[in-house]
Design a protein around this motif. Sequence first.
Motif, mmCIF file in Angstrom:
data_model
loop_
_atom_site.group_PDB
_atom_site.id
_atom_site.type_symbol
_atom_site.label_atom_id
_atom_site.label_comp_id
_atom_site.label_asym_id
_atom_site.label_seq_id
_atom_site.Cartn_x
_atom_site.Cartn_y
_atom_site.Cartn_z
ATOM 1 N N GLY A 354 36.519 32.641 24.057
ATOM 2 C CA GLY A 354 35.719 31.591 25.472
ATOM 3 C C GLY A 354 34.389 32.394 25.726
ATOM 4 O O GLY A 354 33.595 31.708 26.405
ATOM 5 N N VAL A 355 34.543 33.506 26.345
ATOM 6 C CA VAL A 355 33.222 33.920 26.379
ATOM 7 C C VAL A 355 31.868 33.861 25.664
ATOM 8 O O VAL A 355 31.137 34.132 26.417
ATOM 9 C CB VAL A 355 33.124 36.263 26.624
ATOM 10 C CG1 VAL A 355 32.198 36.273 27.515
ATOM 11 C CG2 VAL A 355 34.569 35.715 27.486
ATOM 12 N N ALA A 356 32.510 34.049 24.168
ATOM 13 C CA ALA A 356 31.421 33.844 23.007
ATOM 14 C C ALA A 356 30.298 32.106 23.466
ATOM 15 O O ALA A 356 29.180 31.542 23.558
ATOM 16 C CB ALA A 356 31.858 34.114 21.964
ATOM 17 N N ALA A 357 31.856 31.021 23.335
ATOM 18 C CA ALA A 357 31.138 30.050 23.731
ATOM 19 C C ALA A 357 30.099 29.985 24.971
ATOM 20 O O ALA A 357 29.041 28.852 25.482
ATOM 21 C CB ALA A 357 32.265 28.868 23.855
ATOM 22 N N LEU A 358 30.679 30.212 26.667
ATOM 23 C CA LEU A 358 29.949 30.713 27.212
ATOM 24 C C LEU A 358 28.712 31.358 27.589
ATOM 25 O O LEU A 358 27.914 30.429 27.771
ATOM 26 C CB LEU A 358 30.925 31.275 28.517
ATOM 27 C CG LEU A 358 30.025 31.057 29.940
ATOM 28 C CD1 LEU A 358 30.206 30.521 30.925
ATOM 29 C CD2 LEU A 358 30.414 32.825 30.618
ATOM 30 N N ASP A 522 33.450 22.009 19.709
ATOM 31 C CA ASP A 522 34.165 21.721 20.514
ATOM 32 C C ASP A 522 32.906 22.876 21.760
ATOM 33 O O ASP A 522 32.546 21.729 22.949
ATOM 34 C CB ASP A 522 35.056 22.423 20.503
ATOM 35 C CG ASP A 522 36.150 21.442 20.069
ATOM 36 O OD1 ASP A 522 36.193 20.866 19.543
ATOM 37 O OD2 ASP A 522 37.697 22.752 19.567
ATOM 38 N N THR A 523 32.228 23.294 21.377
ATOM 39 C CA THR A 523 31.733 23.775 22.516
ATOM 40 C C THR A 523 30.248 23.208 22.812
ATOM 41 O O THR A 523 30.212 23.046 24.215
ATOM 42 C CB THR A 523 30.798 25.806 21.869
ATOM 43 O OG1 THR A 523 31.873 26.198 21.421
ATOM 44 C CG2 THR A 523 29.937 25.052 22.993
ATOM 45 N N ARG A 524 29.081 22.328 21.664
ATOM 46 C CA ARG A 524 28.505 21.352 22.079
ATOM 47 C C ARG A 524 29.119 20.818 23.221
ATOM 48 O O ARG A 524 28.657 19.856 23.695
ATOM 49 C CB ARG A 524 28.175 21.338 20.261
ATOM 50 C CG ARG A 524 27.341 22.361 19.713
ATOM 51 C CD ARG A 524 26.661 21.540 18.053
ATOM 52 N NE ARG A 524 26.029 22.493 18.142
ATOM 53 C CZ ARG A 524 25.048 22.697 16.745
ATOM 54 N NH1 ARG A 524 25.926 21.403 15.746
ATOM 55 N NH2 ARG A 524 24.910 23.508 15.741
ATOM 56 N N LEU A 525 30.182 19.985 22.249
ATOM 57 C CA LEU A 525 30.804 18.797 23.642
ATOM 58 C C LEU A 525 30.354 19.101 25.070
ATOM 59 O O LEU A 525 30.759 18.572 25.533
ATOM 60 C CB LEU A 525 31.577 18.748 22.934
ATOM 61 C CG LEU A 525 32.990 17.450 23.348
ATOM 62 C CD1 LEU A 525 34.263 16.670 23.044
ATOM 63 C CD2 LEU A 525 33.288 17.937 25.285
ATOM 64 N N LEU A 526 31.110 20.522 25.041
ATOM 65 C CA LEU A 526 30.848 21.348 26.401
ATOM 66 C C LEU A 526 29.621 21.368 26.835
ATOM 67 O O LEU A 526 30.200 20.730 28.241
ATOM 68 C CB LEU A 526 32.085 21.650 26.608
ATOM 69 C CG LEU A 526 33.421 22.267 26.434
ATOM 70 C CD1 LEU A 526 34.177 23.303 26.162
ATOM 71 C CD2 LEU A 526 34.312 21.264 27.299
#
Length: 560
Positions: A354-358, A522-526
């Motif tokens: 999750g931190v990587a996505a952040l 998912d990360t691009r969606l967010l």
Amino acid sequence: MKRFRFTSLVFVLACTSLASAQDTTATHSLTTAEMAAAEVIDEDGLRGHVRFLADDLLEGRGPGSRGDAITQLYLSTQFQTLGLSPAAGDGQWLQSVPLVGVNTNAPPTVTFRSGDENLTLKSVDDFMSTIGSPTESASVDDAELIFVGYGIQAPEYDWDDFKDADLRGKILVIMNNDPADDPELFEGSRRLYYGRWDYKYESAARQGAAGAIIIHTTPSAGYPWQVIQTSWAGEEFELRGVETPRMKLKAWSTDDAAKKIATLAGKDLDELRAAAESRDFRPVPLGVTLSIELTASVRQQDTANVIAVLPGSDPDRRDEHVVYMAHHDHLGMSAERDINGDNIYNGAIDNASGVAALLAMAKAYAQLEPRPARSIMFAAVAAEEQGLLGSRYFAADPPISAGKLAAVINMDGTNIIGRTHDVNVIGMGKSSLDAHVQAIAKAQGRIVTPDHFPDRGYYYRSDQFSLAKIGVPGVYLHSGIQVIGKPDGWGKEQLDQWVEKIYHQPSDEYLEDWDLTGAIDDTRLLFHVGRRVADAAEMPAWTAGDEFEAARQKAIAENP
């Protein structure tokens, strides 16, 4: 055990229509510029951050540890490299979170008594006990056990499990979860905060109880007993200086152990549980007593939230912020090694991913032109595994007033099983943010689904909940289960196996064979959802009548 009902689908469709009506700005296509900006979010970036944060060198990132300090430094330097600004106040990257750590020394066995009969249970195998306040010793002497059903007081449902019983000095035996048989009560299959273990302990303490024992079952907890064993062993933390009602003992028992206690009392546990499904239930004295001596080492220990901001471009809206949030901590190290010789809880999925996505989204925003109208805040929060402590502290002392926090987008774990057709929204139907999620999902050729496991109460188990309590609407996704190219049921099977074998275990380690294509989607969606919220004419709103709507109205009224 809660059961899924087809009425849930009707509810979701109704809420979806309402959310769409609340925000008509959402469009179901992505521009070339939007897609180009999101291309920055790629597999190498995600893998690189996870590899570092989940490495053994960081020793599991336990609060206040050396690995925690390294994590904070890594995050702040990453933010600085991207050209973001410190946002923790006074030009600092770190918002210090004051903690007190308590390491309980539990006895190897605990003995329950009823008249001349005794029942001895083994600590860890049958029973987990921790001291209920940050003190070096606590004793319970011949305290009577009282079965209190779910231990819930919910006036809005005309529900009170205590019925004015005098429970002072007693040990309350409490069922996990909340009532599920009536869809008009406690939202049926969807677990509310009333079903959470932290509510149970808070509720028992308000009654003046000496202690509380929560009965663990895998269906009611959403995870096996081994998660209790790992999560409630070693040093436990709480926010320092917070004054709340206290108990001497917080405990869990296995279902088998609870049945043995009921038998010692001359009762049938299943019959007690069945009676507790009714509003008419009253506390049941068990005629069983417990004496226990607990000692603990106590120390003050600090951790920190790491906070950065990308200022907005619109002078009239830049004081409003969209917050991306992910917790950077995990469980640290165990005093004992497992059968594989490992004692480091690396927390690769939970929550290095999750931190990587952040960080990947921070990079995308840093390169985005033009910048969003509202400001974008990135908050890597601490001590989530200890009870959402970092986000609770953030919410109690936000860098920006709550009425100016437009939305929170929380990442707690990412998809490692491949691209999915579905986007799984935790808390779907709660706010107008659903419309943005649906629009981006449609542009990706995907569908939006509600929580696949509503009985597990995921909405109340991660950091967006802390901000919801001060009125901030949020988006929180879990991995989809309709994995492209895999047979029906395969995705759910993978997630079930992860909960059973990896969740909160040393085996939550980074692996090169992860399929991160779904995590990228998912990360691009967010990223797109947050950007659209940042540019929207109005801030998001809770669905009318939602449990957090009043807090939002209050926060906005205090910041005209």
